[in-house]
Design a protein around this motif. Structure first.
Motif, PDB file in Angstrom:
ATOM      1  N   LEU A  47       0.810  -1.209   0.000  1.00 17.28           N
ATOM      2  CA  LEU A  47       0.000   0.000   0.000  1.00 17.28           C
ATOM      3  C   LEU A  47       0.848   1.266   0.000  1.00 17.28           C
ATOM      4  O   LEU A  47       0.331   2.350  -0.229  1.00 17.28           O
ATOM      5  N   LEU A  48       2.150   1.133   0.262  1.00 15.07           N
ATOM      6  CA  LEU A  48       3.019   2.296   0.366  1.00 15.07           C
ATOM      7  C   LEU A  48       3.558   2.687  -1.011  1.00 15.07           C
ATOM      8  O   LEU A  48       3.516   1.902  -1.956  1.00 15.07           O
ATOM      9  N   PRO A  49       4.070   3.923  -1.140  1.00 19.01           N
ATOM     10  CA  PRO A  49       4.737   4.299  -2.388  1.00 19.01           C
ATOM     11  C   PRO A  49       5.870   3.324  -2.698  1.00 19.01           C
ATOM     12  O   PRO A  49       6.339   2.605  -1.809  1.00 19.01           O
ATOM     13  N   ASP A  50       6.306   3.306  -3.922  1.00 16.72           N
ATOM     14  CA  ASP A  50       7.321   2.337  -4.331  1.00 16.72           C
ATOM     15  C   ASP A  50       8.577   2.484  -3.466  1.00 16.72           C
ATOM     16  O   ASP A  50       9.264   3.508  -3.507  1.00 16.72           O
ATOM     17  N   LEU A  51       8.856   1.438  -2.676  1.00 19.23           N
ATOM     18  CA  LEU A  51      10.019   1.443  -1.787  1.00 19.23           C
ATOM     19  C   LEU A  51      11.131   0.542  -2.293  1.00 19.23           C
ATOM     20  O   LEU A  51      12.078   0.272  -1.561  1.00 19.23           O
ATOM     21  N   ILE A  96      10.913   4.091   6.635  1.00 19.15           N
ATOM     22  CA  ILE A  96      11.137   4.886   5.422  1.00 19.15           C
ATOM     23  C   ILE A  96       9.901   5.705   5.087  1.00 19.15           C
ATOM     24  O   ILE A  96       9.989   6.890   4.737  1.00 19.15           O
ATOM     25  N   ALA A  97       8.720   5.089   5.182  1.00 21.81           N
ATOM     26  CA  ALA A  97       7.477   5.801   4.889  1.00 21.81           C
ATOM     27  C   ALA A  97       7.258   6.948   5.866  1.00 21.81           C
ATOM     28  O   ALA A  97       6.801   8.030   5.488  1.00 21.81           O
ATOM     29  N   ALA A  98       7.573   6.719   7.157  1.00 19.89           N
ATOM     30  CA  ALA A  98       7.427   7.780   8.156  1.00 19.89           C
ATOM     31  C   ALA A  98       8.317   8.967   7.798  1.00 19.89           C
ATOM     32  O   ALA A  98       7.898  10.124   7.888  1.00 19.89           O
ATOM     33  N   ALA A  99       9.551   8.683   7.391  1.00 23.64           N
ATOM     34  CA  ALA A  99      10.453   9.757   6.972  1.00 23.64           C
ATOM     35  C   ALA A  99       9.905  10.496   5.762  1.00 23.64           C
ATOM     36  O   ALA A  99       9.998  11.727   5.667  1.00 23.64           O
ATOM     37  N   ALA A 100       9.300   9.753   4.849  1.00 26.66           N
ATOM     38  CA  ALA A 100       8.822  10.335   3.599  1.00 26.66           C
ATOM     39  C   ALA A 100       7.593  11.220   3.778  1.00 26.66           C
ATOM     40  O   ALA A 100       7.220  11.947   2.851  1.00 26.66           O
ATOM     41  N   THR A 101       6.954  11.183   4.968  1.00 27.32           N
ATOM     42  CA  THR A 101       5.818  12.088   5.189  1.00 27.32           C
ATOM     43  C   THR A 101       6.273  13.533   5.250  1.00 27.32           C
ATOM     44  O   THR A 101       5.444  14.450   5.150  1.00 27.32           O
ATOM     45  N   ALA A 102       7.579  13.781   5.389  1.00 20.46           N
ATOM     46  CA  ALA A 102       8.101  15.137   5.523  1.00 20.46           C
ATOM     47  C   ALA A 102       8.443  15.779   4.185  1.00 20.46           C
ATOM     48  O   ALA A 102       8.761  16.962   4.130  1.00 20.46           O
ATOM     49  N   TYR A 103       8.393  15.008   3.093  1.00 24.22           N
ATOM     50  CA  TYR A 103       8.824  15.569   1.809  1.00 24.22           C
ATOM     51  C   TYR A 103       8.152  14.832   0.657  1.00 24.22           C
ATOM     52  O   TYR A 103       7.499  13.814   0.847  1.00 24.22           O
ATOM     53  N   THR A 104       8.337  15.333  -0.524  1.00 21.25           N
ATOM     54  CA  THR A 104       7.743  14.711  -1.705  1.00 21.25           C
ATOM     55  C   THR A 104       8.559  13.495  -2.113  1.00 21.25           C
ATOM     56  O   THR A 104       9.758  13.400  -1.807  1.00 21.25           O
ATOM     57  N   VAL A 158      15.863   9.387  -0.153  1.00 23.47           N
ATOM     58  CA  VAL A 158      15.880   9.084   1.275  1.00 23.47           C
ATOM     59  C   VAL A 158      17.311   9.198   1.783  1.00 23.47           C
ATOM     60  O   VAL A 158      18.235   8.614   1.207  1.00 23.47           O
ATOM     61  N   HIS A 159      17.484   9.917   2.867  1.00 24.22           N
ATOM     62  CA  HIS A 159      18.808  10.139   3.434  1.00 24.22           C
ATOM     63  C   HIS A 159      19.378   8.828   3.963  1.00 24.22           C
ATOM     64  O   HIS A 159      18.662   7.946   4.415  1.00 24.22           O
ATOM     65  N   ASP A 160      20.713   8.728   3.953  1.00 23.92           N
ATOM     66  CA  ASP A 160      21.379   7.523   4.458  1.00 23.92           C
ATOM     67  C   ASP A 160      21.039   7.259   5.921  1.00 23.92           C
ATOM     68  O   ASP A 160      21.011   6.094   6.353  1.00 23.92           O
ATOM     69  N   ASP A 161      20.794   8.320   6.688  1.00 23.47           N
ATOM     70  CA  ASP A 161      20.435   8.121   8.097  1.00 23.47           C
ATOM     71  C   ASP A 161      19.109   7.372   8.230  1.00 23.47           C
ATOM     72  O   ASP A 161      18.924   6.574   9.157  1.00 23.47           O
ATOM     73  N   VAL A 162      18.169   7.623   7.323  1.00 26.60           N
ATOM     74  CA  VAL A 162      16.893   6.913   7.344  1.00 26.60           C
ATOM     75  C   VAL A 162      17.123   5.432   7.065  1.00 26.60           C
ATOM     76  O   VAL A 162      16.558   4.559   7.737  1.00 26.60           O
ATOM     77  N   ILE A 163      17.971   5.149   6.085  1.00 25.33           N
ATOM     78  CA  ILE A 163      18.296   3.750   5.771  1.00 25.33           C
ATOM     79  C   ILE A 163      18.981   3.085   6.960  1.00 25.33           C
ATOM     80  O   ILE A 163      18.704   1.922   7.293  1.00 25.33           O
ATOM     81  N   ALA A 179      10.848   8.925  11.412  1.00 24.16           N
ATOM     82  CA  ALA A 179      10.427  10.324  11.426  1.00 24.16           C
ATOM     83  C   ALA A 179      11.564  11.244  11.872  1.00 24.16           C
ATOM     84  O   ALA A 179      11.798  12.304  11.276  1.00 24.16           O
ATOM     85  N   LEU A 180      12.280  10.841  12.909  1.00 23.79           N
ATOM     86  CA  LEU A 180      13.378  11.668  13.416  1.00 23.79           C
ATOM     87  C   LEU A 180      14.505  11.806  12.401  1.00 23.79           C
ATOM     88  O   LEU A 180      15.013  12.898  12.147  1.00 23.79           O
ATOM     89  N   THR A 181      14.910  10.692  11.814  1.00 24.60           N
ATOM     90  CA  THR A 181      16.013  10.739  10.844  1.00 24.60           C
ATOM     91  C   THR A 181      15.581  11.389   9.533  1.00 24.60           C
ATOM     92  O   THR A 181      16.426  11.844   8.753  1.00 24.60           O
ATOM     93  N   GLY A 182      14.269  11.452   9.289  1.00 22.17           N
ATOM     94  CA  GLY A 182      13.767  12.067   8.072  1.00 22.17           C
ATOM     95  C   GLY A 182      13.426  13.532   8.212  1.00 22.17           C
ATOM     96  O   GLY A 182      12.995  14.165   7.245  1.00 22.17           O
ATOM     97  N   GLY A 183      13.587  14.086   9.422  1.00 15.63           N
ATOM     98  CA  GLY A 183      13.343  15.503   9.611  1.00 15.63           C
ATOM     99  C   GLY A 183      11.895  15.889   9.768  1.00 15.63           C
ATOM    100  O   GLY A 183      11.517  17.044   9.546  1.00 15.63           O
ATOM    101  N   VAL A 184      11.046  14.967  10.204  1.00 17.60           N
ATOM    102  CA  VAL A 184       9.641  15.273  10.453  1.00 17.60           C
ATOM    103  C   VAL A 184       9.534  16.174  11.686  1.00 17.60           C
ATOM    104  O   VAL A 184      10.313  16.024  12.644  1.00 17.60           O
ATOM    105  N   ASP A 185       8.580  17.118  11.691  1.00 20.12           N
ATOM    106  CA  ASP A 185       8.429  18.000  12.844  1.00 20.12           C
ATOM    107  C   ASP A 185       7.925  17.213  14.053  1.00 20.12           C
ATOM    108  O   ASP A 185       7.444  16.085  13.927  1.00 20.12           O
TER     109      ASP A 185
END
Length: 337
Positions: free
Chosen positions: A16-20, A63-71, A76-81, A196-202
């Motif tokens: 159900l998630l965007p192509d990961l 990864i999906a949680a991180a991606a909620t912060a951007y298009t 995806v940043h290496d920290d998210v991986i 979320a934290l590594t992806g820069g989510v507020d």
């Protein structure tokens, strides 16, 4: 009657998630790199369940949680991986230990590590995976490291709660939920929080995603416990009905013991079972409404998971996570009367 089982192996929330694909391929590479050792045998044992595959739900959610912060166009940043890989290594390490405690012989349709190499090696390899996860987390900052450490502690606490209640016919729903909060929901909550934290989510988004992970994890474990009652070994990729055999009385069983068939079930449970007693107990749970009631509870948690994300942006990642919560209980169909 008990709910009718869908095809368990197709029950993949990541669809159900965007192509990961590309991001999860990076996670896969990182997992194999992290279990490398100067001792080839340790590398082989530690990589056993990585090579066997798996849905990678926890890194996918990170990864999906991180991606909620951007298009989706932003890489995806290496920290998210790294964070996604760390939570999956914790999950794998816990599976090694679980299989030792359950004396399991298969996992993901291959031999379990304890069956292939013995309990001592399985325990040490599980510890190795947890250590590697902690090492990754330490490189991602104090907060991520603290989250992972507290999550490992919660996993242990949840498992100990479960062991303390082995063969306890008076186990309550509250006792059960306290156990699965630690053994399952804590890691899914951590996956979303670390992503979320590594992806820069507020901060508001971090809290919402953490709540999503917790509620999803509660529903996920209840559904898994339902499947243990109604599915086959082949569908699960591991022995079914193992909880009853081990004296772990999950929500469908607890519900059944409060229903009209409860006295019949209590007369069987409370200690180790013969094959005949195990089959009879399983049939009572399947037919006495306890499974359907557990499914309703799972749906309530899944609804709470989806509802926790209402404040997130209207983008592909957030919408896909909402859909994952909505569709979780599709692993088991609606009751057939």
């Amino acid at each position: 009657m008990a709910p009718i089982l869908r095809d368990v192996q197709q029950a993949d929330p990541l669809r159900l998630l965007p192509d990961l694909t590309d991001d999860l391929a990076r996670v896969e590479d990182r997992l194999h790199a992290e279990v490398g050792s100067d001792l080839p045998f340790l590398t082989e044992v530690a990589a056993h369940l990585i090579t066997a595959g798996g849905k990678r739900i926890r890194p996918g959610f990170a990864i999906a949680a991180a991606a909620t912060a951007y298009t989706p166009t932003r890489p995806v940043h290496d920290d998210v991986i790294g964070g996604a890989s760390a939570v999956e290594l914790v999950h794998l390490g816990s599976l090694y230990h679980d299989d030792v405690m359950d004396d399991a012989t298969t996992r993901r349709n291959v031999a379990s590590v304890n069956a292939a190499w013995g309990n001592h090696r399985a325990i040490l390899a599980g510890d190795f995976l947890l250590a590697r996860a902690s090492e990754i987390a330490a490189g991602l900052g104090t907060e991520v490291s603290q989250i992972l450490a507290s999550t490992i502690a919660a996993l242990c606490e949840g498992q100990i709660r479960e062991l303390q209640d082995n063969y306890n016919v008076d186990r309550t729903v509250r006792d059960y939920e306290a156990s699965i909060t630690g053994k399952t929901a804590s890691l899914l909550a951590a996956s979303c929080r670390i992503g979320a934290l590594t992806g820069g989510v507020d901060r508001a988004g971090v809290e919402a995603l953490t709540e999503f992970g917790h509620s999803y994890g509660m529903a996920f474990q209840i559904v898994d416990d339902i499947l243990d009652v109604v599915a086959t070994d082949e569908q699960l990729g591991k022995p079914s009905g193992n909880d009853l055999a081990e004296g772990n009385y999950t929500l469908p069983v607890i519900n059944t013991m409060r229903n009209p068939g409860g006295d019949k079930l209590r007369a069987i449970l409370g200690g180790p079972l013969t094959d005949e007693q195990w089959a009879r107990a399983r049939e009572i749970v399947r037919s006495d409404g306890g499974v359907a009631e557990a499914l309703e509870t799972a749906q309530a948690w899944a609804d709470k998971a989806a509802g926790s994300l209402t404040s997130l942006p209207d983008n592909d990642a957030a919408n896909a996570l909402r859909a994952a919560g909505d569709h979780l209980v599709e692993r088991v169909s609606a009751p057939i009367i």
